[in-house]
Design a protein around this motif. Structure first.
Motif, PDB file in Angstrom:
ATOM      1  N   SER A  25       0.870  -1.169   0.000  1.00 20.47           N
ATOM      2  CA  SER A  25       0.000   0.000   0.000  1.00 20.47           C
ATOM      3  C   SER A  25       0.911   1.225   0.000  1.00 20.47           C
ATOM      4  CB  SER A  25      -0.923   0.005   1.233  1.00 20.47           C
ATOM      5  OG  SER A  25      -0.218   0.404   2.387  1.00 20.47           O
ATOM      6  N   GLU A  26       0.326   2.391   0.086  1.00 22.32           N
ATOM      7  CA  GLU A  26       1.144   3.605   0.157  1.00 22.32           C
ATOM      8  C   GLU A  26       1.859   3.713   1.504  1.00 22.32           C
ATOM      9  OE1 GLU A  26      -2.937   4.424   1.556  1.00 22.32           O
ATOM     10  OE2 GLU A  26      -2.181   3.595  -0.328  1.00 22.32           O
ATOM     11  N   ARG A  27       1.507   2.860   2.477  1.00 23.53           N
ATOM     12  CA  ARG A  27       2.093   2.920   3.815  1.00 23.53           C
ATOM     13  C   ARG A  27       3.111   1.820   4.122  1.00 23.53           C
ATOM     14  NH1 ARG A  27      -3.053   3.766   3.711  1.00 23.53           N
ATOM     15  NH2 ARG A  27      -3.605   1.671   4.393  1.00 23.53           N
ATOM     16  N   PHE A  28       3.061   0.694   3.397  1.00 20.37           N
ATOM     17  CA  PHE A  28       3.979  -0.409   3.701  1.00 20.37           C
ATOM     18  C   PHE A  28       4.143  -1.322   2.495  1.00 20.37           C
ATOM     19  CE2 PHE A  28       0.086  -2.713   4.064  1.00 20.37           C
ATOM     20  CZ  PHE A  28       0.406  -4.042   3.813  1.00 20.37           C
ATOM     21  N   LEU A  29       5.133  -2.202   2.603  1.00 15.11           N
ATOM     22  CA  LEU A  29       5.403  -3.220   1.595  1.00 15.11           C
ATOM     23  C   LEU A  29       5.763  -4.505   2.329  1.00 15.11           C
ATOM     24  CD1 LEU A  29       6.135  -3.956  -1.440  1.00 15.11           C
ATOM     25  CD2 LEU A  29       8.463  -3.357  -0.803  1.00 15.11           C
ATOM     26  N   LEU A  30       5.178  -5.631   1.908  1.00 17.98           N
ATOM     27  CA  LEU A  30       5.532  -6.928   2.465  1.00 17.98           C
ATOM     28  C   LEU A  30       5.840  -7.875   1.315  1.00 17.98           C
ATOM     29  CD1 LEU A  30       5.860  -8.725   4.994  1.00 17.98           C
ATOM     30  CD2 LEU A  30       3.465  -9.399   4.670  1.00 17.98           C
ATOM     31  N   ASP A  31       7.091  -8.334   1.268  1.00 15.98           N
ATOM     32  CA  ASP A  31       7.556  -9.270   0.250  1.00 15.98           C
ATOM     33  C   ASP A  31       8.051 -10.536   0.919  1.00 15.98           C
ATOM     34  OD1 ASP A  31       7.202  -7.432  -1.842  1.00 15.98           O
ATOM     35  OD2 ASP A  31       9.306  -6.815  -1.858  1.00 15.98           O
ATOM     36  N   VAL A  32       8.216 -11.581   0.133  1.00 12.70           N
ATOM     37  CA  VAL A  32       8.986 -12.739   0.561  1.00 12.70           C
ATOM     38  C   VAL A  32      10.138 -12.855  -0.435  1.00 12.70           C
ATOM     39  CG1 VAL A  32       7.600 -14.497  -0.680  1.00 12.70           C
ATOM     40  CG2 VAL A  32       8.951 -15.144   1.325  1.00 12.70           C
ATOM     41  N   TYR A  33      11.353 -12.937   0.096  1.00 15.82           N
ATOM     42  CA  TYR A  33      12.532 -13.120  -0.737  1.00 15.82           C
ATOM     43  C   TYR A  33      12.836 -14.611  -0.767  1.00 15.82           C
ATOM     44  CZ  TYR A  33      13.707  -8.087  -0.403  1.00 15.82           C
ATOM     45  OH  TYR A  33      13.717  -6.709  -0.457  1.00 15.82           O
ATOM     46  N   ALA A  34      13.074 -15.140  -1.953  1.00 16.72           N
ATOM     47  CA  ALA A  34      13.396 -16.552  -2.154  1.00 16.72           C
ATOM     48  C   ALA A  34      14.839 -16.639  -2.636  1.00 16.72           C
ATOM     49  CB  ALA A  34      12.440 -17.162  -3.178  1.00 16.72           C
ATOM     50  N   LEU A  35      15.678 -17.260  -1.820  1.00 15.43           N
ATOM     51  CA  LEU A  35      17.108 -17.347  -2.124  1.00 15.43           C
ATOM     52  C   LEU A  35      17.558 -18.801  -2.235  1.00 15.43           C
ATOM     53  CD1 LEU A  35      16.744 -14.987   0.329  1.00 15.43           C
ATOM     54  CD2 LEU A  35      19.065 -14.572  -0.420  1.00 15.43           C
ATOM     55  N   GLU A  36      18.150 -19.128  -3.353  1.00 17.40           N
ATOM     56  CA  GLU A  36      18.830 -20.409  -3.489  1.00 17.40           C
ATOM     57  C   GLU A  36      20.148 -20.298  -2.720  1.00 17.40           C
ATOM     58  OE1 GLU A  36      17.684 -23.085  -4.823  1.00 17.40           O
ATOM     59  OE2 GLU A  36      16.313 -22.558  -6.440  1.00 17.40           O
ATOM     60  N   ALA A  37      20.764 -21.422  -2.416  1.00 15.55           N
ATOM     61  CA  ALA A  37      22.069 -21.412  -1.756  1.00 15.55           C
ATOM     62  C   ALA A  37      23.056 -20.597  -2.590  1.00 15.55           C
ATOM     63  CB  ALA A  37      22.568 -22.843  -1.582  1.00 15.55           C
ATOM     64  N   GLY A  38      23.801 -19.736  -1.916  1.00 17.68           N
ATOM     65  CA  GLY A  38      24.803 -18.910  -2.581  1.00 17.68           C
ATOM     66  C   GLY A  38      24.299 -17.581  -3.113  1.00 17.68           C
ATOM     67  N   GLN A  39      23.011 -17.325  -3.082  1.00 16.01           N
ATOM     68  CA  GLN A  39      22.472 -16.060  -3.587  1.00 16.01           C
ATOM     69  C   GLN A  39      22.499 -14.999  -2.506  1.00 16.01           C
ATOM     70  OE1 GLN A  39      18.626 -17.183  -5.224  1.00 16.01           O
ATOM     71  NE2 GLN A  39      19.570 -17.602  -7.211  1.00 16.01           N
ATOM     72  N   GLU A  40      22.474 -13.723  -2.955  1.00 13.91           N
ATOM     73  CA  GLU A  40      22.546 -12.627  -2.002  1.00 13.91           C
ATOM     74  C   GLU A  40      21.833 -11.394  -2.517  1.00 13.91           C
ATOM     75  OE1 GLU A  40      26.671 -11.643  -1.506  1.00 13.91           O
ATOM     76  OE2 GLU A  40      26.866 -10.924  -3.541  1.00 13.91           O
TER      77      GLU A  40
END
Length: 108
Positions: A25-40
Motif C-alpha cells: 500500500s502507500e504505507r507499507f510493503l511486504l515481500d517474501v525473498y526466495a534465495l537459493e544457496a549462494g544467492q545474495e
C-alpha cells in the motif's frame, strides 16, 4: 481484506534472488525473498524507509551496518532508514525471508 499462503507466492530462480510481493500500500510493503544457496542481496540503504527481515525457512546471514548475524526460522532483524544492510544465503538449502518496509519505496 486479502488472504494468501506465503509459500504459494514464493518462486526460486537459479540465476538470482527473487523478490515476491505479498501485500503493498502507500504505507507499507511486504515481500517474501526466495534465495537459493549462494544467492545474495547486495549491500544497500533506503534513505527514508525502515526494513525488517524475518527468516521463515532455511538459514540466512543478515548484515546491518557493520554487524552481521545468522538468522534461522522465527528470527528477525531490523534496519533503520539510512543504514546499509544486506542479505545472503550461505546454503546449503533454499531460504525464504519475509521483508517488511515502511514506508515503501517510490513507485510501489
Amino acid at each position: 481484506m486479502s488472504f494468501l499462503r506465503i509459500v504459494d507466492r514464493a518462486r526460486f530462480d537459479a540465476a538470482k534472488m527473487q523478490k515476491c510481493n505479498l501485500f503493498a500500500s502507500e504505507r507499507f510493503l511486504l515481500d517474501v525473498y526466495a534465495l537459493e544457496a549462494g544467492q545474495e542481496q547486495k549491500p544497500h540503504a533506503h534513505a527514508s524507509a525502515d526494513k525488517v527481515y524475518v527468516a521463515i525457512e532455511g538459514a540466512v546471514r543478515v548484515r546491518i551496518g557493520a554487524e552481521e548475524r545468522a538468522l534461522g526460522p522465527g528470527e528477525a532483524a531490523h534496519s533503520a532508514a539510512g543504514i546499509e544492510h544486506a542479505l545472503s544465503n550461505p546454503g546449503p538449502a533454499r531460504a525464504l525471508v519475509l521483508v517488511f518496509m515502511t514506508p515503501p519505496p517510490e513507485g510501489v
